[in-house]
Enzyme design. Structure first.
Site, PDB file in Angstrom:
ATOM      1  N   GLU A   1     -83.166 -28.557  17.644  1.00  0.00           N
ATOM      2  CA  GLU A   1     -84.630 -28.512  17.767  1.00  0.00           C
ATOM      3  C   GLU A   1     -85.311 -29.716  17.127  1.00  0.00           C
ATOM      4  O   GLU A   1     -86.458 -29.997  17.430  1.00  0.00           O
ATOM      5  CB  GLU A   1     -85.179 -27.223  17.168  1.00  0.00           C
ATOM      6  CG  GLU A   1     -85.016 -27.074  15.679  1.00  0.00           C
ATOM      7  CD  GLU A   1     -85.751 -25.845  15.141  1.00  0.00           C
ATOM      8  OE1 GLU A   1     -86.713 -25.381  15.767  1.00  0.00           O
ATOM      9  OE2 GLU A   1     -85.343 -25.354  14.083  1.00  0.00           O
TER      10      GLU A   1
ATOM     11  N   LYS B   1     -94.829 -23.721  15.806  1.00  0.00           N
ATOM     12  CA  LYS B   1     -94.350 -23.134  14.555  1.00  0.00           C
ATOM     13  C   LYS B   1     -94.181 -21.622  14.706  1.00  0.00           C
ATOM     14  O   LYS B   1     -93.215 -21.053  14.228  1.00  0.00           O
ATOM     15  CB  LYS B   1     -95.343 -23.432  13.419  1.00  0.00           C
ATOM     16  CG  LYS B   1     -94.907 -22.897  12.059  1.00  0.00           C
ATOM     17  CD  LYS B   1     -93.573 -23.451  11.620  1.00  0.00           C
ATOM     18  CE  LYS B   1     -93.060 -22.834  10.350  1.00  0.00           C
ATOM     19  NZ  LYS B   1     -91.646 -23.199  10.094  1.00  0.00           N
TER      20      LYS B   1
ATOM     21  N   ASN C   1    -101.061 -20.164  -9.440  1.00  0.00           N
ATOM     22  CA  ASN C   1    -100.089 -20.323  -8.358  1.00  0.00           C
ATOM     23  C   ASN C   1     -98.751 -19.911  -8.943  1.00  0.00           C
ATOM     24  O   ASN C   1     -98.310 -20.469  -9.945  1.00  0.00           O
ATOM     25  CB  ASN C   1    -100.026 -21.775  -7.866  1.00  0.00           C
ATOM     26  CG  ASN C   1     -98.961 -21.949  -6.793  1.00  0.00           C
ATOM     27  OD1 ASN C   1     -98.642 -20.999  -6.082  1.00  0.00           O
ATOM     28  ND2 ASN C   1     -98.414 -23.146  -6.680  1.00  0.00           N
ATOM     29  N   GLY C   2     -98.119 -18.904  -8.338  1.00  0.00           N
ATOM     30  CA  GLY C   2     -96.821 -18.453  -8.849  1.00  0.00           C
ATOM     31  C   GLY C   2     -96.711 -16.944  -8.764  1.00  0.00           C
ATOM     32  O   GLY C   2     -97.528 -16.272  -8.129  1.00  0.00           O
TER      33      GLY C   2
ATOM     34  N   ARG D   1    -101.808 -26.645   2.644  1.00  0.00           N
ATOM     35  CA  ARG D   1    -100.819 -25.757   2.000  1.00  0.00           C
ATOM     36  C   ARG D   1    -100.864 -24.360   2.586  1.00  0.00           C
ATOM     37  O   ARG D   1     -99.990 -23.528   2.310  1.00  0.00           O
ATOM     38  CB  ARG D   1    -101.082 -25.690   0.488  1.00  0.00           C
ATOM     39  CG  ARG D   1    -100.844 -26.970  -0.257  1.00  0.00           C
ATOM     40  CD  ARG D   1    -101.453 -26.903  -1.670  1.00  0.00           C
ATOM     41  NE  ARG D   1    -100.773 -26.000  -2.546  1.00  0.00           N
ATOM     42  CZ  ARG D   1     -99.794 -26.365  -3.393  1.00  0.00           C
ATOM     43  NH1 ARG D   1     -99.383 -27.621  -3.395  1.00  0.00           N
ATOM     44  NH2 ARG D   1     -99.224 -25.504  -4.202  1.00  0.00           N
TER      45      ARG D   1
ATOM     46  N   LYS E   1     -80.960 -26.273  13.955  1.00  0.00           N
ATOM     47  CA  LYS E   1     -81.705 -27.368  13.308  1.00  0.00           C
ATOM     48  C   LYS E   1     -81.489 -28.678  14.061  1.00  0.00           C
ATOM     49  O   LYS E   1     -82.419 -29.407  14.356  1.00  0.00           O
ATOM     50  CB  LYS E   1     -81.259 -27.511  11.856  1.00  0.00           C
ATOM     51  CG  LYS E   1     -81.707 -26.400  10.954  1.00  0.00           C
ATOM     52  CD  LYS E   1     -83.131 -26.496  10.496  1.00  0.00           C
ATOM     53  CE  LYS E   1     -84.151 -25.682  11.203  1.00  0.00           C
ATOM     54  NZ  LYS E   1     -84.017 -24.318  11.513  1.00  0.00           N
TER      55      LYS E   1
ATOM     56  N   GLU F   1     -77.173 -21.553  12.403  1.00  0.00           N
ATOM     57  CA  GLU F   1     -78.422 -22.129  11.869  1.00  0.00           C
ATOM     58  C   GLU F   1     -78.325 -23.642  11.852  1.00  0.00           C
ATOM     59  O   GLU F   1     -79.271 -24.347  12.215  1.00  0.00           O
ATOM     60  CB  GLU F   1     -78.724 -21.580  10.482  1.00  0.00           C
ATOM     61  CG  GLU F   1     -79.943 -22.172   9.810  1.00  0.00           C
ATOM     62  CD  GLU F   1     -81.227 -22.083  10.642  1.00  0.00           C
ATOM     63  OE1 GLU F   1     -81.270 -21.320  11.633  1.00  0.00           O
ATOM     64  OE2 GLU F   1     -82.170 -22.826  10.337  1.00  0.00           O
TER      65      GLU F   1
ATOM     66  N   TRP G   1    -102.658 -18.081  -1.346  1.00  0.00           N
ATOM     67  CA  TRP G   1    -101.625 -17.735  -0.355  1.00  0.00           C
ATOM     68  C   TRP G   1    -101.055 -16.423  -0.886  1.00  0.00           C
ATOM     69  O   TRP G   1    -100.302 -16.413  -1.868  1.00  0.00           O
ATOM     70  CB  TRP G   1    -100.561 -18.829  -0.294  1.00  0.00           C
ATOM     71  CG  TRP G   1     -99.373 -18.488   0.540  1.00  0.00           C
ATOM     72  CD1 TRP G   1     -98.217 -17.902   0.120  1.00  0.00           C
ATOM     73  CD2 TRP G   1     -99.217 -18.691   1.952  1.00  0.00           C
ATOM     74  NE1 TRP G   1     -97.361 -17.725   1.171  1.00  0.00           N
ATOM     75  CE2 TRP G   1     -97.938 -18.203   2.304  1.00  0.00           C
ATOM     76  CE3 TRP G   1    -100.023 -19.229   2.942  1.00  0.00           C
ATOM     77  CZ2 TRP G   1     -97.451 -18.248   3.615  1.00  0.00           C
ATOM     78  CZ3 TRP G   1     -99.543 -19.272   4.248  1.00  0.00           C
ATOM     79  CH2 TRP G   1     -98.277 -18.782   4.566  1.00  0.00           C
TER      80      TRP G   1
ATOM     81  N   HIS H   1     -59.944 -20.238  23.438  1.00  0.00           N
ATOM     82  CA  HIS H   1     -60.277 -19.358  24.586  1.00  0.00           C
ATOM     83  C   HIS H   1     -61.227 -20.042  25.557  1.00  0.00           C
ATOM     84  O   HIS H   1     -61.854 -19.394  26.377  1.00  0.00           O
ATOM     85  CB  HIS H   1     -60.885 -18.047  24.056  1.00  0.00           C
ATOM     86  CG  HIS H   1     -59.950 -17.284  23.191  1.00  0.00           C
ATOM     87  ND1 HIS H   1     -58.824 -16.641  23.655  1.00  0.00           N
ATOM     88  CD2 HIS H   1     -59.940 -17.112  21.836  1.00  0.00           C
ATOM     89  CE1 HIS H   1     -58.175 -16.081  22.643  1.00  0.00           C
ATOM     90  NE2 HIS H   1     -58.834 -16.347  21.527  1.00  0.00           N
TER      91      HIS H   1
ATOM     92  N   CYS I   1    -100.295 -21.207  -3.342  1.00  0.00           N
ATOM     93  CA  CYS I   1    -101.724 -21.323  -3.635  1.00  0.00           C
ATOM     94  C   CYS I   1    -102.031 -22.757  -4.048  1.00  0.00           C
ATOM     95  O   CYS I   1    -101.164 -23.529  -4.404  1.00  0.00           O
ATOM     96  CB  CYS I   1    -102.096 -20.384  -4.783  1.00  0.00           C
ATOM     97  SG  CYS I   1    -101.630 -18.680  -4.471  1.00  0.00           S
TER      98      CYS I   1
HETATM   99  C1  AGP Z   1     -86.665 -22.275  13.452  1.00  0.00           C
HETATM  100  O1  AGP Z   1     -86.478 -23.596  12.942  1.00  0.00           O
HETATM  101  C2  AGP Z   1     -87.631 -22.273  14.622  1.00  0.00           C
HETATM  102  N1  AGP Z   1     -88.851 -22.858  14.241  1.00  0.00           N
HETATM  103  C3  AGP Z   1     -87.744 -20.913  15.286  1.00  0.00           C
HETATM  104  O2  AGP Z   1     -86.474 -20.565  15.762  1.00  0.00           O
HETATM  105  C4  AGP Z   1     -88.244 -19.757  14.395  1.00  0.00           C
HETATM  106  O3  AGP Z   1     -87.260 -19.441  13.426  1.00  0.00           O
HETATM  107  C5  AGP Z   1     -88.464 -18.529  15.281  1.00  0.00           C
HETATM  108  O4  AGP Z   1     -89.495 -18.832  16.197  1.00  0.00           O
HETATM  109  C6  AGP Z   1     -88.831 -17.272  14.477  1.00  0.00           C
HETATM  110  O5  AGP Z   1     -90.034 -17.467  13.796  1.00  0.00           O
HETATM  111  P1  AGP Z   1     -90.477 -16.354  12.709  1.00  0.00           P
HETATM  112  O6  AGP Z   1     -89.495 -16.425  11.592  1.00  0.00           O
HETATM  113  O7  AGP Z   1     -91.852 -16.763  12.300  1.00  0.00           O
HETATM  114  O8  AGP Z   1     -90.432 -15.026  13.385  1.00  0.00           O
END
Ligand code: AGP
Length: 614
Positions: free
Chosen positions: A495, A609, A103-104, A29, A492, A488, A77, A511, A2
Site C-alpha cells: 500500500e 485513512k 496529555n497522557g 494531531r 505495508k 502485515e 483526544w 504446494h 491531546c
Molecule cells: C492499513 O495500513 C490500511 N490503512 C487499512 O488496511 C486499514 O487498516 C483498514 O482500512 C482498517 O481500518 P480501521 O482499523 O480504521 O478499521
C-alpha cells in the site's frame, strides 16, 4: 494525542488570541474538544471549553469575556470519557483555584478518584485529568509553594503526563510537568510558553527547550525554573544547565507539524514506543480488559473481525488465545462477514478491531452479528467512535491520532492490547495462575523498548535495503506467528511502495507458490521462535535462486547457509515480544522503499485513512 499550549507574557495585554492560534497549529494531531483558561487581572481563573472544533468553539464562546496575560489551552483526544463539554479541558478543582490541561493517561486514576471523592472533592467529569486539579488543590493548602505542592502531587500520580497548570493568585506563572508525554518550553523576549509540540509556539519563538521525563517547574514572562523529581522529593536544575539546553528551531511551520520528520508515517513509526507505553499504562489496570477476557471465556464461539491491518492484529489475538488460553477463535475479514452470519448467535462473542472505529465493513459485520444475539467487544483508538457505540464493551488503544494512511502505531498498540487480553484469558481459563500472569505482564512491559530498539537499529538498515527492492514482486513468508506478521509486512509494502508483496504460510511454498521463484526473486522469511523449521523454507527458496533475507530476533539461532541473508531484530525472551521486534523493520522498509521510489507515503494512491463506504 491531546495538544497543550500555555503562554505567559509581559508584552501583550491578552494571550487569548495567541493561545487560540497555537491550538489551531495543533489541529493536525486530531481532537474532539477544545478549551482555554486564563488568570485575569484580579488573579481569578476564567475557563471556557466545549466539545467540537476550534472554529465552533470560537463561534459560540464570547472570548472577549476572557482576558489575561497568562493562559493555557488544550485540544482533547479522548481517552477517559467521551467527547463532551464537561470532559473537555481545562479542568478545575472544587473552587476554581487550579486549572489543568493534560496529555497522557493516569494509570491509578480509579484509586485516586475514590480517594478524592471520599475526601469530599466534587469530581465533575469522567476524566483522569480533573483528579490532578483536585489533588493540587489539596497539596497547595499543605505546602509553602506551588513547586512543593506540584512535587507532592506528582509523587502520587502514576502514568504518563504532559501538564500545563494555572494557580489563582499567581497571574504570571504557568506550572508544567512531563512524564513520557512530550512537552517543550518556548523561550521568548518578555514572554515564555509551554507546548506539546513545536508548531504551537513557532510563531512566538524558535528558541525551545525539550523537557525530560520527571521534570517539572514553572515559567513566568522572564524566567524558566525546572526541577527534577527525586525519591520522595525534588531538586532544582541549575540555571546554567537550563540555558545550555535551549535550542533554536529552524523548521518551517509545516515541517514542525511533523516534528521535523519529512512525513507523518515516519513520525508515527518513531512514536510507537510512546504509544505502546500509553496503551499499556491505560489498560493493564483497566477492569474492562479482564471483563472482556471473562466474556470470551464464557462464549461457545469466538469471532475476531477486522479489515486490513486491524484484521492482521486480530490474527495475533487468535494466536495467543490458542497458545495461552486454549481457546479456538475464528479470525474473519470484515467484508466476508456473511460467511459466518448463520453460525453466529447468543453463544458467540465477536471481538471487532478497528483503529478508526468507523470502517464500514467492520460496522456492518458488528451490526449483523449483534442482531443475531452475539456479544460485541470493540477494540478501537477513537473514544466515541461508531464501533464504541455499537459494542457492549470497548477497549481503547492509546496511540493518539494516526495521520498517515498506513496503520503503524495503531497496529502495534492493537497487538499489545490484544496480547494483554489473551494473557488475562489464559489465567481465567485456569491454565496458569496470577504469578505467571505477572511474569507475562513483565514481558509486555518490554514492548516499548523492544520497538524502540527495532526502530533505531532498523531505520538505517531498511533505508539501505530499500534501494535493492527493485523487483515488482516478492514473497514474505513465515510459520505460526511469523505467517501472521508476514501478512502485515506485505500489506505495508503493497500500500505504500506499490510493490506486489505476497504473504503466505511458508509451508505452502511446495504446494504451488515456489513455482514463481526465479533468480533474484526477493523472499523475506519471518522467523519466529515457534517455528525453527522455517529455516528449511529459506533454504528451498535460495536453492531456486531467490534472494532470501531471514528476518529474526538476534537471539534466535537458525541453521542457515552463508548465502542466505539475515536481518537481526532486537532479541526477545518471549513470543509475546516478537511483533514489536520484527514489525517496525518492515514498516521502515515500506516507508523507505516508497520514498526511494518517489511516492508520498502519507497519501498512497487510491487509499483513504478510513474506509467508510462498502
Ligand atoms: C492499513 O495500513 C490500511 N490503512 C487499512 O488496511 C486499514 O487498516 C483498514 O482500512 C482498517 O481500518 P480501521 O482499523 O480504521 O478499521
Amino acid at each position: 494525542m491531546c495538544g497543550i499550549i500555555g503562554v505567559t507574557t509581559s508584552k501583550r495585554d491578552n494571550v487569548v488570541d495567541v493561545i487560540i492560534e497555537g491550538l489551531r497549529r495543533l489541529e493536525y494531531r486530531g481532537y474532539d474538544s477544545v478549551g482555554i483558561a486564563v488568570v485575569d487581572e484580579q488573579g481569578r481563573i476564567v475557563a471556557k471549553k466545549a466539545a467540537g472544533t476550534i472554529d465552533s468553539f470560537v463561534r459560540k464562546t464570547d472570548l472577549s469575556s476572557i482576558k489575561g496575560r497568562t493562559g493555557i489551552g488544550h485540544t482533547r483526544w479522548a481517552t477517559h470519557g467521551p467527547p463532551t463539554d464537561y470532559n473537555a479541558h481545562p479542568h478545575t478543582d472544587c473552587n476554581a483555584k487550579v486549572a489543568v490541561v493534560h496529555n497522557g493517561v493516569i494509570r491509578n486514576f480509579s484509586s485516586l478518584r475514590q480517594l478524592l471523592v471520599a475526601r469530599g472533592h466534587r469530581v465533575k467529569s469522567e476524566t483522569d485529568t480533573e483528579l490532578i486539579a483536585h489533588l493540587l488543590e489539596e497539596k497547595l493548602e499543605e505546602s509553602t509553594s506551588g513547586v512543593e505542592a506540584l512535587s507532592r502531587a506528582l509523587h502520587e500520580i502514576q502514568g504518563t503526563y504532559a501538564l500545563g497548570i494555572l494557580v489563582a493568585g499567581e497571574p504570571d506563572k504557568i506550572y508544567f510537568a512531563r512524564m513520557r508525554s512530550p512537552l517543550i518550553v518556548g523561550i521568548g523576549d518578555g514572554e515564555n510558553a509551554i507546548a506539546s509540540d513545536i508548531p504551537a509556539i513557532i510563531s512566538l519563538t524558535r528558541r525551545v527547550l525539550v523537557l525530560e521525563d520527571g521534570e517539572f517547574g514553572y515559567i513566568t514572562p522572564h524566567r524558566v525554573e525546572i526541577y527534577r523529581l527525586t525519591g520522595d522529593g525534588y531538586r532544582r536544575v541549575p540555571q546554567n544547565l537550563v540555558v545550555s539546553r535551549i535550542k533554536t528551531i529552524e523548521w518551517t511551520p509545516e515541517a514542525a507539524s511533523k516534528s521535523g520528520y519529512p512525513h507523518f508515517m515516519i513520525k508515527e513509526i518513531f512514536e510507537q514506543p510512546e504509544a505502546l507505553y500509553a496503551t499499556l499504562s491505560g489498560s493493564v489496570e483497566d477492569p474492562l480488559v479482564r471483563e472482556a477476557a471473562r466474556i470470551i471465556l464464557g462464549a461457545e464461539k469466538v469471532v475476531v473481525v477486522g479489515a486490513g491491518t486491524s484484521y492482521h492484529a486480530g490474527l495475533v489475538l487468535e494466536y495467543f488465545l490458542a497458545k495461552l488460553a486454549g481457546i479456538v477463535s475464528y479470525p474473519l475479514i470484515a467484508s466476508e462477514y456473511k460467511v459466518l452470519e448463520e453460525a453466529v448467535g447468543e453463544d458467540t462473542v465477536v471481538v471487532a478491531v478497528s483503529q478508526s472505529g468507523e470502517t464500514f465493513d467492520t460496522l456492518e459485520a458488528v451490526r449483523t452479528f449483534k442482531e443475531r444475539g452475539a456479544s460485541i467487544i470493540g477494540v478501537t483508538n477513537v473514544v466515541g467512535s461508531a464501533l464504541s457505540r455499537e459494542a457492549d464493551l470497548t477497549l481503547y488503544t492509546r496511540a493518539g491520532p494516526e495521520i498517515g494512511v498506513a496503520a503503524t502505531k495503531t497496529y502495534l498498540t492493537q497487538v499489545l492490547l490484544l496480547e494483554l487480553l489473551a494473557v488475562f484469558a489464559g489465567e481465567m481459563s485456569g491454565r496458569y495462575d496470577s504469578s505467571t500472569t505477572r511474569r507475562y505482564l513483565d514481558v509486555l512491559s518490554k514492548a516499548p523498548i523492544t520497538a524502540k530498539d527495532s526502530i533505531e537499529v532498523g531505520d538505517p538498515e531498511a533505508r539501505m535495503l530499500a534501494r535493492r527492492l527493485v523487483k515488482p514482486s516478492m514473497y514474505i513468508i513465515g510459520r505460526g506467528l511469523g505467517a501472521m506478521l508476514a501478512k502485515e509486512a506485505a500489506l505495508k509494502i503493497k500500500e505504500i511502495a506499490y510493490l506486489h508483496a505476497e504473504a503466505y504460510p511458508a509451508g505452502e511454498s511446495k504446494h504451488g507458490p515456489i513455482a514463481l521463484v526465479e533468480e533474484g526473486f526477493p523472499v523475506f522469511v519471518v522467523a519466529t521462535g515457534d517455528s525453527p523449521e522455517v529455516a528449511g523454507n529459506a533454504v528451498e527458496m535460495r536453492a531456486r535462486g531467490a534472494w532470501v533475507r531471514v528476518v529474526k530476533p538476534a537471539n534466535y539461532e537458525l541453521e542457515l547457509p552463508s548465502d542466505v541473508e539475515v536481518q537481526a531484530t532486537p532479541p526477545v525472551d518471549s513470543h509475546l515480544l516478537e511483533p514489536f521486534s520484527i514489525i517496525p523493520f518492515f514498516q521502515l522498509l515500506a516507508y523507505h522503499t516508497a520514498v526511494s521510489r518517489g511516492y508520498d507515503p502519507d497519501k498512497p494512491r487510491n487509499l483513504a485513512k478510513t474506509v467508510t463506504v462498502e
